[in-house]
Design a protein around this motif. Structure first.
Motif, PDB file in Angstrom:
ATOM      1  N   THR A 165       5.017  -4.735   3.046  1.00 53.00           N
ATOM      2  CA  THR A 165       5.659  -3.706   2.212  1.00 53.00           C
ATOM      3  C   THR A 165       4.922  -2.376   2.340  1.00 53.00           C
ATOM      4  O   THR A 165       5.549  -1.316   2.298  1.00 53.00           O
ATOM      5  CB  THR A 165       5.742  -4.130   0.729  1.00 53.00           C
ATOM      6  N   ASN A 166       3.618  -2.416   2.518  1.00 51.04           N
ATOM      7  CA  ASN A 166       2.905  -1.162   2.795  1.00 51.04           C
ATOM      8  C   ASN A 166       3.401  -0.551   4.101  1.00 51.04           C
ATOM      9  O   ASN A 166       3.613   0.659   4.193  1.00 51.04           O
ATOM     10  CB  ASN A 166       1.393  -1.407   2.890  1.00 51.04           C
ATOM     11  N   GLY A 169       6.746   0.885   3.570  1.00 48.09           N
ATOM     12  CA  GLY A 169       6.586   2.097   2.772  1.00 48.09           C
ATOM     13  C   GLY A 169       6.066   3.260   3.599  1.00 48.09           C
ATOM     14  O   GLY A 169       6.493   4.406   3.425  1.00 48.09           O
TER      15      GLY A 169
ATOM     16  N   PRO B 122      -3.491   1.893  -0.045  1.00 49.23           N
ATOM     17  CA  PRO B 122      -3.137   2.636   1.165  1.00 49.23           C
ATOM     18  C   PRO B 122      -4.316   3.437   1.722  1.00 49.23           C
ATOM     19  O   PRO B 122      -4.975   4.165   0.978  1.00 49.23           O
ATOM     20  CB  PRO B 122      -2.029   3.584   0.681  1.00 49.23           C
ATOM     21  N   ILE B 172       1.852   8.380   0.954  1.00 46.70           N
ATOM     22  CA  ILE B 172       2.725   8.478  -0.220  1.00 46.70           C
ATOM     23  C   ILE B 172       3.706   7.302  -0.243  1.00 46.70           C
ATOM     24  O   ILE B 172       3.888   6.639  -1.265  1.00 46.70           O
ATOM     25  CB  ILE B 172       3.498   9.822  -0.215  1.00 46.70           C
ATOM     26  N   GLY B 173       4.314   7.038   0.905  1.00 43.45           N
ATOM     27  CA  GLY B 173       5.292   5.948   0.984  1.00 43.45           C
ATOM     28  C   GLY B 173       4.674   4.594   0.664  1.00 43.45           C
ATOM     29  O   GLY B 173       5.260   3.778  -0.052  1.00 43.45           O
ATOM     30  N   MET B 174       3.478   4.349   1.180  1.00 49.56           N
ATOM     31  CA  MET B 174       2.810   3.075   0.862  1.00 49.56           C
ATOM     32  C   MET B 174       2.569   2.971  -0.637  1.00 49.56           C
ATOM     33  O   MET B 174       2.745   1.917  -1.234  1.00 49.56           O
ATOM     34  CB  MET B 174       1.478   2.976   1.617  1.00 49.56           C
ATOM     35  N   GLN B 176       4.250   4.300  -2.959  1.00 43.96           N
ATOM     36  CA  GLN B 176       5.500   4.182  -3.720  1.00 43.96           C
ATOM     37  C   GLN B 176       6.211   2.858  -3.487  1.00 43.96           C
ATOM     38  O   GLN B 176       6.859   2.334  -4.382  1.00 43.96           O
ATOM     39  CB  GLN B 176       6.438   5.337  -3.345  1.00 43.96           C
ATOM     40  N   TYR B 177       6.137   2.334  -2.261  1.00 44.96           N
ATOM     41  CA  TYR B 177       6.940   1.157  -1.922  1.00 44.96           C
ATOM     42  C   TYR B 177       6.130  -0.112  -1.689  1.00 44.96           C
ATOM     43  O   TYR B 177       6.691  -1.194  -1.610  1.00 44.96           O
ATOM     44  CB  TYR B 177       7.789   1.441  -0.674  1.00 44.96           C
ATOM     45  N   GLY B 178       4.821   0.019  -1.501  1.00 40.80           N
ATOM     46  CA  GLY B 178       4.025  -1.164  -1.194  1.00 40.80           C
ATOM     47  C   GLY B 178       3.793  -2.036  -2.421  1.00 40.80           C
ATOM     48  O   GLY B 178       3.719  -1.530  -3.541  1.00 40.80           O
TER      49      GLY B 178
END
Lengths: 406, 406
Positions: A165-166, A169, B122, B172-174, B176-178
């Protein structure tokens, strides 16, 4: 806006649960997540958006014939098939990014396809082999690699749930927040640097930036010099001040740890953009730790740059051979070329008083270059070391004059 | 929710424009982006959230004394200072992720600090050295590395703007979504695998999953076996079926390419969780390409696994020494331990008819183990190869019996 795709490159025969997990997880965030199945071996029943039979066929081999190929050919076939799929999605403006999960083989296949994409397109491989020597996968591209920590097998578990998931993401985040590669307003001068030519590059940079150029430096590390050639080819560079042509030595003799991954000193000539060429740090080989130096280079003048970097003088024969290759490449250039020679040493190492100083060998290099360069290519000698302002600022001035007279 | 922080580790003396750019870019997305300045050299006037004087002091050296240290000590000091800052932010629940930009030195410093963080947080380094041998930076953690393509100097340019914003977007994505690392509901059995013990691991996995365990496999690649030890230490593992203890050979003799990064066969004993230990693939060394094999190993029985992996038989003296080390470690265990021996070969390579088959050497290993193991540790011999179901399913049954009788 239509949903964009984050393509998933997976060997479904061994990683079907991971393919399903990532597909569902990414789709839940509002993207399409088509699976490109690059598996070659075990039977499975998953219906991928891009089944392996299609991938193989796009790689110009029927899937049933794949098993007769050597392993590397098999991997190349699937890599090339996946490449076509990615380039097609990219051309249609549908590709938000690419995510792969792989062991040895899966990483190699995914990296073949990812390397075909432009810099800036998000590309990430979750890999069991990421904590190791990754240049064969990354080469000179912006593929990011994430160590899988545990094996990625049998579906999301305590560890892989977090890792996967990381990774998803990260690709989503890059697609949402990253700024794609675009040409700026200023003309770009690419230059090449080394610790031992750093002063030269910085002094030239100041002059060029004052004149309104954007200067992008590339470390002559094999990967970065290759990236420069690629970016020239792609049209992002308007002039080259190739201050540190060291990588050519590796290109000719192969052993250097900074051997480039594609030919150097070629793309600027093909594009016909102005080039100023300097033999920066071309007078010595770079190896790793002292005990990694190949036997044939032992016993020569040696500079121990740091415990992981050993610099060894190139011989007269070697620099003459390199000069000939350089001349051959430059003679083919479609644009203006000037070669500039710092007579008091091609690097800090080569300066008088330093251990790799060997003016008679430098002279042989210069002579070979003069004998082999076409008459139309000007060779300017400056009675200074490469890192002296007298040389580096002059090089910048010559660069500017080529840019403005073209 | 209070704003979380994406910490930026940067050597501000050489990369001030990049520090400013990333700080502003990430703050514009709604995060705090405190700069941890790990520079050691040139003067600058930027006011970092965590100035280098503070970082150095947290690393137990006054900044003005830093210049008297050796380079590696200097780097360790700044790495340890940054570690304390990150762990403090993490403990307070304020850390969304960490982003670093570095050359050789910056990458090394940032990686010291990142490795101290738990898996799942992250962590990304934009690095000029990412397209190379990165194990010294990553070790067995989930640090992701992104090749900078060009040098990261002089502020955002055509190339670095894309690279840096992609990197920021990835972190940022990790965040938010990880999904952070969390213990699941099923008890976790960690196991260790190799191509040559793959069948054994898969057969045991089936048995254990049927009994309700989550099985996580770790490749005995040095990095992954070390990750397993770390995850045991952190409490994520309830039992260990150490099917492929190959890495112990590298731990004892050092040369193996899969030498672990921290001691093997120790954390389970410290935790007192049940262990079933198998000498999987412990009878041979793994090296890279044939020409990379150290001289002292030449002339022995050799299996060419693939062009990049050469397997060489360990001698009687070597396996006996390894057995003694194994016994010493297992004797210290606070929990139940059973050693299981497949009498017909410790790997597929070691099976009768295959090139590394050498039963008299295996017998010497077993004898040394029996002589040195405490009486309380049971040693079970099975008249089968490790990859025969007779062995692997029995190993799984023994594992289950230890788990249920504890």
């Amino acid at each position: 806006m239509a949903q964009k795709s984050i393509a998933l490159i997976v060997t479904v025969d061994t990683k079907e649960p991971e393919a399903r997990f990532l597909n569902e997880y990414i789709e839940a965030q509002g993207f399409k997540a088509p699976v490109i199945d690059v598996s070659t071996k075990n039977p499975h029943t998953y219906t991928a958006a891009y089944p392996r039979e299609l991938v193989s066929k796009l790689g110009n081999v029927e899937f049933e014939d794949l098993k007769n190929l050597r392993r590397d050919h098999m991997m190349r076939t699937m890599g090339e098939g996946a490449t076509k799929i990615l380039l097609d999605l990219y051309a249609k403006g549908e590709l938000a990014g690419v995510l792969a999960v792989g062991g040895n083989q899966g990483t190699a296949i995914a990296s073949i396809a990812m390397r075909a994409l432009p810099i800036g397109v998000p590309k990430l491989i979750v890999s069991t082999v990421a904590s190791g020597y990754v240049r064969p996968y990354i080469e000179y591209k912006d593929i990011i690699m994430m160590f899988s920590v545990a094996d990625v097998l049998g579906g999301a578990n305590t560890v892989s749930r977090t890792i996967l998931t990381n990774a998803a993401g990260a690709v989503i985040g890059m697609s949402q927040y990253g700024i794609p590669l675009t040409k700026g307003e200023k003309p770009v001068i690419a230059t090449t640097a080394f610790g031992n030519t750093d002063a030269a590059v910085n002094q030239a940079r100041v002059v060029l930036e004052q004149k309104g150029y954007e200067v992008i430096a590339f470390h002559a590390s094999g990967a970065s010099g290759s990236a420069m050639e690629y970016l020239i080819e792609q049209g992002y560079v308007q002039g080259v001040l190739d201050m540190t042509t060291h990588e050519l030595l590796g290109e000719v003799f192969g052993d250097d740890i900074y051997t480039p991954l594609r030919p150097r000193l070629e793309e600027a000539g093909k594009k016909g953009i102005p080039q100023v060429i300097v033999p920066g740090a071309i007078e010595y080989f770079c190896f790793g730790a002292p005990d990694s130096v190949p036997k044939k280079y032992l016993g020569r003048k040696t500079h121990y740059h740091n415990p992981y970097n050993t610099n060894i003088r190139a011989t007269k024969e070697e620099v003459v051979e390199t000069a000939k290759v350089m001349a051959t490449k430059l003679n083919k250039a479609n644009g203006p070329v000037v070669v500039m020679i710092p007579l008091k040493g091609f690097s800090e190492n080569g300066r008088q008083g330093n251990v790799l100083h060997e003016p008679e060998t430098d002279a042989a290099f210069i002579e070979a270059l003069e004998q082999n360069l076409d008459a139309r290519i000007k060779l300017i000698k400056v009675d200074a070391n490469i890192n002296d302002k007298e040389f580096s600022e002059k090089a910048a001035e010559v660069m500017h004059s080529l840019m403005t007279s073209k």
